[in-house]
Write an enzyme that holds these catalytic residues in place. Structure first.
Site, PDB file in Angstrom:
ATOM      1  N   HIS A  96      13.321   7.518  -5.963  1.00  0.00           N
ATOM      2  CA  HIS A  96      12.952   6.587  -5.466  1.00  0.00           C
ATOM      3  C   HIS A  96      14.393   6.853  -5.145  1.00  0.00           C
ATOM      4  O   HIS A  96      15.070   6.318  -5.435  1.00  0.00           O
ATOM      5  CB  HIS A  96      12.601   5.352  -5.248  1.00  0.00           C
ATOM      6  CG  HIS A  96      12.658   4.132  -4.452  1.00  0.00           C
ATOM      7  ND1 HIS A  96      11.930   4.406  -3.545  1.00  0.00           N
ATOM      8  CD2 HIS A  96      13.370   3.262  -3.871  1.00  0.00           C
ATOM      9  CE1 HIS A  96      11.947   3.397  -2.824  1.00  0.00           C
ATOM     10  NE2 HIS A  96      13.154   2.514  -3.369  1.00  0.00           N
TER      11      HIS A  96
ATOM     12  N   SER B  55      13.027   3.179   2.568  1.00  0.00           N
ATOM     13  CA  SER B  55      11.857   1.461   1.672  1.00  0.00           C
ATOM     14  C   SER B  55      11.517   0.474   1.545  1.00  0.00           C
ATOM     15  O   SER B  55      11.300   0.470   3.171  1.00  0.00           O
ATOM     16  CB  SER B  55      13.348   1.225   0.101  1.00  0.00           C
ATOM     17  OG  SER B  55      12.634   0.993  -1.432  1.00  0.00           O
TER      18      SER B  55
ATOM     19  N   TRP C 283       6.028   4.237  -7.466  1.00  0.00           N
ATOM     20  CA  TRP C 283       5.176   2.435  -6.886  1.00  0.00           C
ATOM     21  C   TRP C 283       4.799   2.573  -5.606  1.00  0.00           C
ATOM     22  O   TRP C 283       4.627   1.783  -5.148  1.00  0.00           O
ATOM     23  CB  TRP C 283       7.029   1.871  -7.331  1.00  0.00           C
ATOM     24  CG  TRP C 283       6.935   0.642  -7.637  1.00  0.00           C
ATOM     25  CD1 TRP C 283       8.110   0.066  -6.027  1.00  0.00           C
ATOM     26  CD2 TRP C 283       5.988  -0.409  -7.251  1.00  0.00           C
ATOM     27  NE1 TRP C 283       7.724  -1.219  -6.378  1.00  0.00           N
ATOM     28  CE2 TRP C 283       6.690  -1.340  -7.202  1.00  0.00           C
ATOM     29  CE3 TRP C 283       4.913  -0.312  -8.604  1.00  0.00           C
ATOM     30  CZ2 TRP C 283       6.567  -3.103  -7.089  1.00  0.00           C
ATOM     31  CZ3 TRP C 283       4.422  -2.240  -8.525  1.00  0.00           C
ATOM     32  CH2 TRP C 283       5.263  -2.961  -8.080  1.00  0.00           C
TER      33      TRP C 283
ATOM     34  N   LYS D  96       9.855   0.253   6.275  1.00  0.00           N
ATOM     35  CA  LYS D  96       9.086  -0.485   6.438  1.00  0.00           C
ATOM     36  C   LYS D  96       9.706  -0.999   7.768  1.00  0.00           C
ATOM     37  O   LYS D  96       8.763  -1.052   8.659  1.00  0.00           O
ATOM     38  CB  LYS D  96       8.283  -1.526   5.598  1.00  0.00           C
ATOM     39  CG  LYS D  96       8.431  -1.486   3.992  1.00  0.00           C
ATOM     40  CD  LYS D  96       8.115  -2.563   3.121  1.00  0.00           C
ATOM     41  CE  LYS D  96       8.688  -2.467   1.788  1.00  0.00           C
ATOM     42  NZ  LYS D  96       7.625  -1.153   0.346  1.00  0.00           N
TER      43      LYS D  96
END
Ligand code: GCU
Length: 440
Positions: free
Chosen positions: A420, A278, A369, A282
């Site tokens: 997720h 998540s 998302w 990044k």
């Protein structure tokens, strides 16, 4: 602002996506994805075509890296390696059912400045005396949350979490201890050890607490020039700081390799895979892109600002992420709120910066998302650079695979069923992938 903070905390607590409030609803309709043109990674900004691996390495790669630095993640300050202090605070054999040596280390990245230690938890396979490859991963909720091993030192930096505001340190410690192992399902540490890898983790709050305080806590203030009170518009946000922390952990194991350290030298610093989920996915991608010492990179459900193409504006968008989390990227990135077409790069190029090193991008079916298709396409469009550099890249993959069917070559991809999260299924794929590149 408060709303956004609560939102951020909720996401961490339940590992689910919840939308921040924003002017319009996020787009989840493929037919409403705007028309967009992606920059060609193999064409210089002046129009020259990149025709050789030398030209990529010497000209185009630095050009793209520079853009990501100045316009998105922000530049990190100059750091002189080998200037840190460290102490091994604990070392024990026969932990985790006799599988691991456990090490807990405090790292002070700036000599004589012990204000923000990064506390590293490392498990090293006990059944060999050889050097081993390792997974480095930052964690969300403290080292004590990744395992039920009750001798793991709680990450007190979690005390910065707004939910602990005003509470005395003993109470924070008690709460952290009571919730030991609460994210253990995401960290199959024994499986990782059984497969011959060391596991190294630290809490991201140790580097920079994850909320918007105008960069007053965490690592940023330690690098302000006299009179400076916040990073300049092209200087690092929190994601770049977390990536920076991963590099410091690597510095530590490189240094340890050269010297003393009974167990620390067992981790092979030339075989380190960096993993993140998540927002930390990044950070893992940026760590891999900006730090070539990480030889393999894994981005789990990293989404917007990670592996997903920004110009698709599907699910979370640049404007949404910069509004909900104004501290993640540098100030310049806000120019692209609702203005993705002006971006001079897109996230396929973040992946391309990692080339030719192996990279694994993973999505989850219910994680719209994070735009799984945008993550897949970024992996696909990074392939020409990998191929120019002599690897098989995405191995000709042109269609999004069925769930739970990994595809690709040096760039690998899967979309898992479910939400997720990080699951044992994900880890099994990462271990198989790492075996190909990090095992003799
Ligand atoms: C939110 C945020 C995402 C991020 C995620 C997480 O959902 O919008 O960009 O990846 O939190 O880090 O859990």
């Amino acid at each position: 602002m408060l709303k956004f903070r609560i939102y951020a905390i909720t996401v961490v607590l339940f590992g689910e996506f919840i939308m921040p409030s924003y002017a319009s609803d996020p787009n989840y309709d493929e037919s409403k994805v705007p028309e967009y043109t992606l920059p060609d990674s193999l064409v210089m900004r002046n129009g020259e075509r990149v025709h050789s691996s030398e030209m990529w390495t010497q000209k185009r790669r630095p050009e793209i890296l520079h853009l990501f630095r100045e316009e998105m993640f922000g530049k990190t300050p100059k750091y002189q390696q080998n200037t840190m202090d460290s102490e091994i605070v604990e070392m024990k054999e026969n932990t985790l059912n006799g599988k691991a040596h456990r090490l807990q280390i405090r790292l002070y990245p700036i000599k004589n400045n012990h204000s923000f230690p990064i506390t590293i938890l490392a498990y090293i396979p006990q059944n060999t005396s050889e050097k081993v490859p390792a997974f480095f991963a930052l964690n969300f909720k403290g080292n004590q949350a990744v395992t039920t091993d009750n001798e793991v030192i709680p990450s007190i930096s979690m005390g910065y979490d707004p939910k602990f505001k005003g509470k005395p340190q003993e109470e924070i410690l008690r709460e952290l201890t009571e919730h030991r192992g609460e994210t253990a399902s995401r960290w199959p540490i024994e499986m990782i050890l059984d497969r011959g890898y060391a596991f190294v983790t630290a809490c991201y709050y140790d580097i920079d607490p994850d909320f918007n305080d105008g960069f007053q806590n965490g690592v940023h203030p330690d690098f302000y020039v006299p009179g400076q009170t916040q990073p300049a518009p092209d200087e690092w946000g929190s994601i770049a700081a977390w990536a920076w922390g991963l590099s410091r952990i690597l510095d530590y194991f490189e240094g340890a390799e050269k010297g003393e350290g009974e167990l620390t030298h067992r981790i092979d610093p030339q075989k380190v895979a960096v993993f993140g989920h998540s927002r930390l996915g990044k950070a893992a991608l940026w760590a891999g892109a900006s730090e070539e010492r990480f030889v393999l990179v894994i981005s789990n459900n990293s989404g917007c600002g990670g592996a997903a193409l920004s110009k698709r504006a599907f699910g979370e968008t640049v404007g949404r992420i910069n509004t909900a989390f104004p501290h993640w990227f540098c100030e310049n990135f806000k120019k692209y709120n609702e203005n993705e077409s002006a971006l001079p790069f897109d996230q396929h190029e973040l992946i391309a910066l990692i080339a030719p090193r192996p990279v694994y991008i993973a999505s989850a079916l219910e994680d719209q998302w994070a735009d799984p298709k945008g993550e897949f396409l970024a992996a696909q469009y990074a392939s020409p650079v990998y191929e120019l550099l002599g690897t098989d890249g995405f191995a000709g993959t042109a269609e999004m695979p069925e769930p739970n069917h990994p595809v690709g070559g040096t760039i690998h991809y899967h979309i898992r069923t479910g939400k997720h999260d990080v699951t044992p299924y994900d880890w099994r794929q990462y271990l198989d992938f790492a075996d190909k590149y990090l095992k003799p």
